[in-house]
Scaffold this motif. Structure first.
Motif, PDB file in Angstrom:
ATOM      1  N   ALA A 178       0.810  -1.218   0.000  1.00  0.00           N
ATOM      2  CA  ALA A 178       0.000   0.000   0.000  1.00  0.00           C
ATOM      3  C   ALA A 178       0.842   1.266   0.000  1.00  0.00           C
ATOM      4  O   ALA A 178       0.331   2.342  -0.298  1.00  0.00           O
ATOM      5  CB  ALA A 178      -0.929  -0.003   1.212  1.00  0.00           C
ATOM      6  N   ILE A 179       2.141   1.140   0.317  1.00  0.00           N
ATOM      7  CA  ILE A 179       2.958   2.353   0.455  1.00  0.00           C
ATOM      8  C   ILE A 179       4.030   2.502  -0.618  1.00  0.00           C
ATOM      9  O   ILE A 179       4.537   3.601  -0.827  1.00  0.00           O
ATOM     10  CB  ILE A 179       3.629   2.402   1.842  1.00  0.00           C
ATOM     11  CG1 ILE A 179       4.602   1.233   2.010  1.00  0.00           C
ATOM     12  CG2 ILE A 179       2.590   2.412   2.947  1.00  0.00           C
ATOM     13  CD1 ILE A 179       5.427   1.309   3.288  1.00  0.00           C
ATOM     14  N   ILE A 180       4.401   1.418  -1.301  1.00  0.00           N
ATOM     15  CA  ILE A 180       5.494   1.509  -2.271  1.00  0.00           C
ATOM     16  C   ILE A 180       5.113   2.430  -3.435  1.00  0.00           C
ATOM     17  O   ILE A 180       3.954   2.495  -3.841  1.00  0.00           O
ATOM     18  CB  ILE A 180       5.902   0.125  -2.807  1.00  0.00           C
ATOM     19  CG1 ILE A 180       4.704  -0.605  -3.407  1.00  0.00           C
ATOM     20  CG2 ILE A 180       6.551  -0.701  -1.716  1.00  0.00           C
ATOM     21  CD1 ILE A 180       5.062  -1.904  -4.073  1.00  0.00           C
ATOM     22  N   LYS A 181       6.121   3.133  -3.958  1.00  0.00           N
ATOM     23  CA  LYS A 181       5.904   4.044  -5.078  1.00  0.00           C
ATOM     24  C   LYS A 181       6.435   3.488  -6.396  1.00  0.00           C
ATOM     25  O   LYS A 181       5.984   3.900  -7.469  1.00  0.00           O
ATOM     26  CB  LYS A 181       6.571   5.388  -4.787  1.00  0.00           C
ATOM     27  CG  LYS A 181       5.966   6.127  -3.594  1.00  0.00           C
ATOM     28  CD  LYS A 181       6.680   7.443  -3.359  1.00  0.00           C
ATOM     29  CE  LYS A 181       6.095   8.180  -2.163  1.00  0.00           C
ATOM     30  NZ  LYS A 181       6.812   9.463  -1.894  1.00  0.00           N
ATOM     31  N   LEU A 224      -3.438   1.422  -4.640  1.00  0.00           N
ATOM     32  CA  LEU A 224      -1.997   1.419  -4.444  1.00  0.00           C
ATOM     33  C   LEU A 224      -1.459   2.838  -4.611  1.00  0.00           C
ATOM     34  O   LEU A 224      -2.103   3.695  -5.224  1.00  0.00           O
ATOM     35  CB  LEU A 224      -1.329   0.487  -5.457  1.00  0.00           C
ATOM     36  CG  LEU A 224      -1.783  -0.975  -5.440  1.00  0.00           C
ATOM     37  CD1 LEU A 224      -1.057  -1.760  -6.537  1.00  0.00           C
ATOM     38  CD2 LEU A 224      -1.529  -1.614  -4.087  1.00  0.00           C
ATOM     39  N   ASN A 225      -0.266   3.044  -4.083  1.00  0.00           N
ATOM     40  CA  ASN A 225       0.368   4.371  -4.167  1.00  0.00           C
ATOM     41  C   ASN A 225       1.434   4.411  -5.257  1.00  0.00           C
ATOM     42  O   ASN A 225       2.324   5.259  -5.228  1.00  0.00           O
ATOM     43  CB  ASN A 225       0.986   4.727  -2.810  1.00  0.00           C
ATOM     44  CG  ASN A 225       1.343   6.196  -2.698  1.00  0.00           C
ATOM     45  OD1 ASN A 225       0.661   7.055  -3.255  1.00  0.00           O
ATOM     46  ND2 ASN A 225       2.428   6.491  -1.994  1.00  0.00           N
ATOM     47  N   LEU A 226       1.365   3.496  -6.206  1.00  0.00           N
ATOM     48  CA  LEU A 226       2.401   3.379  -7.236  1.00  0.00           C
ATOM     49  C   LEU A 226       2.488   4.629  -8.096  1.00  0.00           C
ATOM     50  O   LEU A 226       1.480   5.174  -8.529  1.00  0.00           O
ATOM     51  CB  LEU A 226       2.118   2.179  -8.141  1.00  0.00           C
ATOM     52  CG  LEU A 226       2.321   0.783  -7.571  1.00  0.00           C
ATOM     53  CD1 LEU A 226       2.072  -0.260  -8.660  1.00  0.00           C
ATOM     54  CD2 LEU A 226       3.721   0.614  -7.006  1.00  0.00           C
ATOM     55  N   GLN A 227       3.747   5.047  -8.345  1.00  0.00           N
ATOM     56  CA  GLN A 227       4.015   6.114  -9.298  1.00  0.00           C
ATOM     57  C   GLN A 227       4.659   5.569 -10.568  1.00  0.00           C
ATOM     58  O   GLN A 227       4.528   6.162 -11.632  1.00  0.00           O
ATOM     59  CB  GLN A 227       4.917   7.168  -8.650  1.00  0.00           C
ATOM     60  CG  GLN A 227       4.264   7.894  -7.482  1.00  0.00           C
ATOM     61  CD  GLN A 227       5.175   8.941  -6.880  1.00  0.00           C
ATOM     62  OE1 GLN A 227       6.246   9.237  -7.410  1.00  0.00           O
ATOM     63  NE2 GLN A 227       4.760   9.512  -5.763  1.00  0.00           N
ATOM     64  N   SER A 228       5.382   4.452 -10.432  1.00  0.00           N
ATOM     65  CA  SER A 228       5.990   3.837 -11.619  1.00  0.00           C
ATOM     66  C   SER A 228       5.896   2.319 -11.508  1.00  0.00           C
ATOM     67  O   SER A 228       5.969   1.757 -10.411  1.00  0.00           O
ATOM     68  CB  SER A 228       7.453   4.268 -11.781  1.00  0.00           C
ATOM     69  OG  SER A 228       8.258   3.728 -10.754  1.00  0.00           O
ATOM     70  N   LEU A 288      -0.290   6.459 -10.771  1.00  0.00           N
ATOM     71  CA  LEU A 288       0.733   5.946 -11.690  1.00  0.00           C
ATOM     72  C   LEU A 288       0.924   6.902 -12.868  1.00  0.00           C
ATOM     73  O   LEU A 288      -0.037   7.296 -13.529  1.00  0.00           O
ATOM     74  CB  LEU A 288       0.310   4.566 -12.206  1.00  0.00           C
ATOM     75  CG  LEU A 288       1.345   3.781 -12.997  1.00  0.00           C
ATOM     76  CD1 LEU A 288       2.475   3.304 -12.088  1.00  0.00           C
ATOM     77  CD2 LEU A 288       0.705   2.583 -13.688  1.00  0.00           C
ATOM     78  N   HIS A 289       2.181   7.275 -13.121  1.00  0.00           N
ATOM     79  CA  HIS A 289       2.458   8.155 -14.252  1.00  0.00           C
ATOM     80  C   HIS A 289       3.584   7.639 -15.142  1.00  0.00           C
ATOM     81  O   HIS A 289       3.930   8.276 -16.137  1.00  0.00           O
ATOM     82  CB  HIS A 289       2.785   9.581 -13.780  1.00  0.00           C
ATOM     83  CG  HIS A 289       4.002   9.666 -12.917  1.00  0.00           C
ATOM     84  ND1 HIS A 289       3.933   9.739 -11.539  1.00  0.00           N
ATOM     85  CD2 HIS A 289       5.323   9.685 -13.218  1.00  0.00           C
ATOM     86  CE1 HIS A 289       5.158   9.810 -11.042  1.00  0.00           C
ATOM     87  NE2 HIS A 289       6.025   9.773 -12.039  1.00  0.00           N
ATOM     88  N   GLU A 290       4.153   6.487 -14.798  1.00  0.00           N
ATOM     89  CA  GLU A 290       5.229   5.930 -15.623  1.00  0.00           C
ATOM     90  C   GLU A 290       5.135   4.408 -15.641  1.00  0.00           C
ATOM     91  O   GLU A 290       5.039   3.773 -14.587  1.00  0.00           O
ATOM     92  CB  GLU A 290       6.597   6.350 -15.068  1.00  0.00           C
ATOM     93  CG  GLU A 290       7.776   5.837 -15.881  1.00  0.00           C
ATOM     94  CD  GLU A 290       9.112   6.280 -15.320  1.00  0.00           C
ATOM     95  OE1 GLU A 290      10.138   5.742 -15.742  1.00  0.00           O
ATOM     96  OE2 GLU A 290       9.120   7.182 -14.444  1.00  0.00           O
TER      97      GLU A 290
END
Length: 235
Positions: A144-147, A172-176, A202-204
């Motif tokens: 839940a916290i990984i980016k 989820l807190n995913l950014q990539s 998510l942006h990547e």
């Protein structure tokens, strides 16, 4: 200060390596690499879990138990390869790593289902773990916290070993998201869609080494039908 032990040609007894661990733990070691490249897995002594100065730890072909209250207060990076927790109780064993930022799991058993207490964890890499399913994304707090998440094709297959949900129960807190050795199939694509739907930030996304396996050609009609259904959903 760092210590790297890679055993390839010679063979040391368990007690010999234990002495190395005891020595380095008494001398303020910060970086430790232990790679036992032999036929026997090495049982990590409990002494390593009392080494408060460690910031980077890489273990390969090691077995270990988690003593009660296991805590590495300054560990920033943890890499585990071909390793296994002995006597593990799913999501009952706590591993406290308050400063951990990067976790890499490669060909490990049961490690991914540990209740990891790491509020600063940003980067998670899972390669060919044997037990990882979407169940752990739902109940294990680290997901839940990984980016930044990295998976390989085999890990995706493991995620899809049980019914793949449309989306996870929580966001989820995913950014990539990075996927290596991707193998085209309905199961793997449905896993990716689930992760995408569950990751509003998510942006990547990177997908490397797309592989067309024979099963893809055999099931092309099934695959096209699935993709058409997803397109109709407009998601």
């Amino acid at each position: 200060m760092g210590f790297h032990h890679i055993l390839s040609t010679c063979k040391l007894a368990q007690s010999d390596v234990d002495q190395f661990i005891i020595f380095v733990s008494k001398h303020g070691i910060q970086k430790l690499t232990l790679d036992m490249e032999n036929e026997e897995n090495y049982m990590l002594p409990n002494r390593i879990f009392t080494c408060a100065t460690l910031t980077h730890l890489k273990l390969s072909r090691c077995f270990f138990r988690l003593p009660d209250g296991t805590r590495f207060p300054n560990l920033i990076s943890l890499q585990l390869e071909h390793s296994k927790i002995i006597g593990h109780r799913v999501l009952e064993d706590d591993l406290n790593l308050p400063m951990l930022e990067t976790l890499e799991l490669r060909f490990c058993v049961d490690v991914d289902s540990v209740n990891l207490v790491s509020p600063k964890l940003d980067n998670l890499s899972i390669v060919s773990n044997y037990t990882t399913t979407f169940y752990y994304f739902t109940v294990n707090p680290i997901f839940a916290i990984i980016k930044h998440l990295c998976l390989n094709g085999t890990s995706l297959e493991k995620l899809g070993s049980v019914r793949v949900p449309n989306r996870l129960r929580w966001q989820l807190n995913l950014q990539s998201l990075k996927i290596c050795d991707f193998k085209i199939s309905v199961e793997s694509i449905s896993c990716v869609f689930c992760l995408l739907r569950s990751s509003p930030n998510l942006h990547e996304i990177e997908i490397h080494e797309v592989v067309k396996v024979e099963e893809t050609l055999k099931d092309s009609a099934k695959l096209l039908s699935y993709l058409s259904m997803e397109e109709d959903r407009g998601e």
